[in-house]
Design a protein around this motif. Structure first.
Motif, PDB file in Angstrom:
ATOM      1  N   ASN A  75      79.380  37.012  44.104  1.00  0.00           N
ATOM      2  CA  ASN A  75      79.443  38.251  43.120  1.00  0.00           C
ATOM      3  C   ASN A  75      79.219  39.501  43.911  1.00  0.00           C
ATOM      4  O   ASN A  75      78.239  40.283  43.424  1.00  0.00           O
ATOM      5  CB  ASN A  75      78.153  37.913  42.220  1.00  0.00           C
ATOM      6  N   GLY A  76      79.840  39.722  45.022  1.00  0.00           N
ATOM      7  CA  GLY A  76      79.730  40.864  45.751  1.00  0.00           C
ATOM      8  C   GLY A  76      78.404  40.951  46.807  1.00  0.00           C
ATOM      9  O   GLY A  76      78.169  41.869  47.364  1.00  0.00           O
ATOM     10  N   GLU A  77      77.666  39.796  46.911  1.00  0.00           N
ATOM     11  CA  GLU A  77      76.566  39.905  47.819  1.00  0.00           C
ATOM     12  C   GLU A  77      76.768  38.719  48.649  1.00  0.00           C
ATOM     13  O   GLU A  77      77.219  37.810  48.557  1.00  0.00           O
ATOM     14  CB  GLU A  77      75.267  39.421  46.770  1.00  0.00           C
ATOM     15  N   ASN A  78      76.331  39.032  49.994  1.00  0.00           N
ATOM     16  CA  ASN A  78      76.395  38.159  51.168  1.00  0.00           C
ATOM     17  C   ASN A  78      75.180  37.330  51.181  1.00  0.00           C
ATOM     18  O   ASN A  78      74.017  38.036  51.309  1.00  0.00           O
ATOM     19  CB  ASN A  78      76.621  38.919  52.465  1.00  0.00           C
ATOM     20  N   LEU A  79      75.143  36.069  50.977  1.00  0.00           N
ATOM     21  CA  LEU A  79      74.061  35.322  51.171  1.00  0.00           C
ATOM     22  C   LEU A  79      73.866  34.612  52.489  1.00  0.00           C
ATOM     23  O   LEU A  79      74.933  34.228  53.120  1.00  0.00           O
ATOM     24  CB  LEU A  79      74.260  34.152  49.896  1.00  0.00           C
ATOM     25  N   ARG A  80      72.768  34.340  52.769  1.00  0.00           N
ATOM     26  CA  ARG A  80      72.383  33.887  54.234  1.00  0.00           C
ATOM     27  C   ARG A  80      71.458  32.557  53.953  1.00  0.00           C
ATOM     28  O   ARG A  80      70.498  32.844  53.725  1.00  0.00           O
ATOM     29  CB  ARG A  80      71.652  34.879  55.147  1.00  0.00           C
ATOM     30  N   ILE A  81      72.060  31.392  54.296  1.00  0.00           N
ATOM     31  CA  ILE A  81      71.352  30.281  53.642  1.00  0.00           C
ATOM     32  C   ILE A  81      71.180  29.004  54.962  1.00  0.00           C
ATOM     33  O   ILE A  81      72.061  28.999  55.709  1.00  0.00           O
ATOM     34  CB  ILE A  81      72.220  29.402  52.618  1.00  0.00           C
ATOM     35  N   ASN A  82      70.215  28.662  55.180  1.00  0.00           N
ATOM     36  CA  ASN A  82      69.777  27.965  56.338  1.00  0.00           C
ATOM     37  C   ASN A  82      70.116  26.470  55.778  1.00  0.00           C
ATOM     38  O   ASN A  82      69.757  26.003  54.930  1.00  0.00           O
ATOM     39  CB  ASN A  82      68.328  27.965  56.672  1.00  0.00           C
ATOM     40  N   LEU A  83      70.553  25.782  56.709  1.00  0.00           N
ATOM     41  CA  LEU A  83      71.012  24.405  56.799  1.00  0.00           C
ATOM     42  C   LEU A  83      70.564  23.433  57.796  1.00  0.00           C
ATOM     43  O   LEU A  83      70.340  23.919  58.810  1.00  0.00           O
ATOM     44  CB  LEU A  83      72.375  24.090  56.466  1.00  0.00           C
ATOM     45  N   ASP A  84      70.155  22.489  57.405  1.00  0.00           N
ATOM     46  CA  ASP A  84      69.691  21.308  58.473  1.00  0.00           C
ATOM     47  C   ASP A  84      70.530  20.136  58.414  1.00  0.00           C
ATOM     48  O   ASP A  84      70.588  19.126  57.734  1.00  0.00           O
ATOM     49  CB  ASP A  84      68.311  20.858  58.261  1.00  0.00           C
ATOM     50  N   LEU A  85      71.352  20.226  59.427  1.00  0.00           N
ATOM     51  CA  LEU A  85      72.389  18.720  59.447  1.00  0.00           C
ATOM     52  C   LEU A  85      71.777  17.696  60.019  1.00  0.00           C
ATOM     53  O   LEU A  85      72.614  16.738  59.989  1.00  0.00           O
ATOM     54  CB  LEU A  85      73.623  19.353  60.218  1.00  0.00           C
ATOM     55  N   THR A  86      70.524  17.678  60.523  1.00  0.00           N
ATOM     56  CA  THR A  86      69.850  16.412  60.853  1.00  0.00           C
ATOM     57  C   THR A  86      69.375  15.798  59.647  1.00  0.00           C
ATOM     58  O   THR A  86      68.877  14.309  59.924  1.00  0.00           O
ATOM     59  CB  THR A  86      68.840  16.592  61.712  1.00  0.00           C
ATOM     60  N   LYS A  87      69.258  16.017  58.444  1.00  0.00           N
ATOM     61  CA  LYS A  87      68.580  15.478  57.275  1.00  0.00           C
ATOM     62  C   LYS A  87      69.580  14.866  56.520  1.00  0.00           C
ATOM     63  O   LYS A  87      70.699  15.333  56.183  1.00  0.00           O
ATOM     64  CB  LYS A  87      67.812  16.555  56.484  1.00  0.00           C
ATOM     65  N   SER A  88      69.580  13.477  56.122  1.00  0.00           N
ATOM     66  CA  SER A  88      70.126  12.899  55.288  1.00  0.00           C
ATOM     67  C   SER A  88      70.584  13.504  53.730  1.00  0.00           C
ATOM     68  O   SER A  88      71.328  13.156  53.176  1.00  0.00           O
ATOM     69  CB  SER A  88      69.846  11.431  54.904  1.00  0.00           C
ATOM     70  N   GLU A  89      69.331  14.163  53.613  1.00  0.00           N
ATOM     71  CA  GLU A  89      69.212  15.015  52.243  1.00  0.00           C
ATOM     72  C   GLU A  89      70.353  15.794  51.873  1.00  0.00           C
ATOM     73  O   GLU A  89      70.755  16.706  50.831  1.00  0.00           O
ATOM     74  CB  GLU A  89      67.756  15.586  51.945  1.00  0.00           C
ATOM     75  N   MET A  90      71.211  16.370  53.395  1.00  0.00           N
ATOM     76  CA  MET A  90      72.226  17.247  53.346  1.00  0.00           C
ATOM     77  C   MET A  90      73.263  16.686  52.364  1.00  0.00           C
ATOM     78  O   MET A  90      74.229  17.581  51.766  1.00  0.00           O
ATOM     79  CB  MET A  90      72.663  17.627  54.504  1.00  0.00           C
ATOM     80  N   LEU A  91      73.575  15.419  52.204  1.00  0.00           N
ATOM     81  CA  LEU A  91      74.444  14.928  51.528  1.00  0.00           C
ATOM     82  C   LEU A  91      74.418  15.181  49.950  1.00  0.00           C
ATOM     83  O   LEU A  91      75.504  14.958  49.324  1.00  0.00           O
ATOM     84  CB  LEU A  91      74.550  13.331  51.726  1.00  0.00           C
ATOM     85  N   VAL A  92      73.262  15.615  49.397  1.00  0.00           N
ATOM     86  CA  VAL A  92      73.123  15.948  48.020  1.00  0.00           C
ATOM     87  C   VAL A  92      72.838  17.500  47.891  1.00  0.00           C
ATOM     88  O   VAL A  92      72.274  17.819  46.873  1.00  0.00           O
ATOM     89  CB  VAL A  92      72.022  15.123  47.449  1.00  0.00           C
ATOM     90  N   SER A  93      72.741  18.168  48.950  1.00  0.00           N
ATOM     91  CA  SER A  93      72.669  19.812  48.966  1.00  0.00           C
ATOM     92  C   SER A  93      73.618  20.100  48.229  1.00  0.00           C
ATOM     93  O   SER A  93      74.874  19.988  48.078  1.00  0.00           O
ATOM     94  CB  SER A  93      72.633  20.134  50.139  1.00  0.00           C
TER      95      SER A  93
END
Length: 267
Positions: free
Chosen positions: A203-221
């Motif tokens: 919607n015209g805004e740039n979002l900065r999102i932190n991700l942790d690829l070492t966590k299995s919970e990433m699969l449901v993010s």
């Protein structure tokens, strides 16, 4: 005589204690632990199931590019919609940037201009919605029209500590963040897998999102699957700045050797 020789060796070893300690310390600091290079780490090694995260259909916006193919039982009438630029797509595969020459662009107001049909509003609509709109508009023009609508501008950018950073195109509907890292040749050993940045425009805004690829919970993010034009930035580990590749070992050893030689000459 033997006692003097051992005494000299002992003194030399004592003089080399500090340099040896510094070298050992630098070697230890350059080591990368296994936990720093593993994805989806989990203490429990048994099989775990994760419910796939919802992936809503992409909604079109201004400057999106669509490849539209229209066929009908009446080929002559359908040829009106099959311009030379579309027909050229049959000659070999369409290259990522060349595909834009075969597509229709959504203007700033969110409209798409098509032959015969004219302008249709496609902003905030899915590809399936656009398919139905075009098909309904052609029911009185073509005999049993068949419409295919594809999004051309499916790109993702991967930067930072990867082996092959760049701007990549993809054709599948779903592209996970791990798929994107794979397109870039995987992370280097100095890539920080628990501090990955996702840059997304909504919607015209740039979002900065932190991700942790070492966590299995990433699969449901909610950010497991990427959207067109997302950017991934892999931050470096702090150890990179004192790593094996960057540390000037040749200069260090040369300096130590020269220092010991001068000491033996003038002592």
């Amino acid at each position: 005589m033997i006692a003097k020789i051992f005494s000299k060796l002992h003194n030399r070893c004592n003089n080399c204690t500090l340099p040896a300690f510094l070298i050992s310390l630098s070697l230890l600091s350059s080591c990368i632990a296994q936990r720093n290079v593993e994805y989806l780490q989990d203490v429990n090694e048994t099989i775990k199931s994760f419910t796939e995260t919802e992936f809503p259909d992409y909604k079109l916006k201004a400057n999106d590019e669509l490849y539209i193919q229209i066929n009908s039982l009446d080929e002559e009438a359908a040829n009106v919609f099959s311009s030379s630029r579309q027909q050229s797509a049959y000659f070999g595969s369409i290259q990522p940037y060349g595909a834009s020459l075969l597509s229709y662009s959504v203007d700033k107001e969110g409209y798409l201009l098509l032959p015969v049909i004219g302008k249709i509003l496609v902003r905030d609509k899915t590809l399936s919605d656009v398919n139905l709109i075009i098909k309904d508009s052609l029911t009185h023009v073509l005999n049993q029209p068949v419409v295919s609508v594809k999004l051309v501008n499916r790109y993702v950018t991967v930067l930072g500590e990867v082996r092959n950073p760049g701007h990549f195109s993809y054709a599948q509907e779903k592209l996970s963040v791990y798929d994107a890292v794979g397109l870039a040749g995987d992370m280097t050993e100095y890539g920080n897998r628990n501090r990955v940045l996702l840059i997304r425009n909504e919607n015209g805004e740039n979002l900065r999102i932190n991700l942790d690829l070492t966590k299995s919970e990433m699969l449901v993010s909610n950010y497991y699957y990427l959207r067109p034009n997302d950017m991934i930035y892999i931050k470096p580990l702090r150890k990179k700045f004192w790593g094996m590749r960057e540390f000037p070992f040749s200069v260090l050893f040369s300096t130590l050797t020269t220092g010991l030689l001068i000491y033996n000459i003038f002592r």
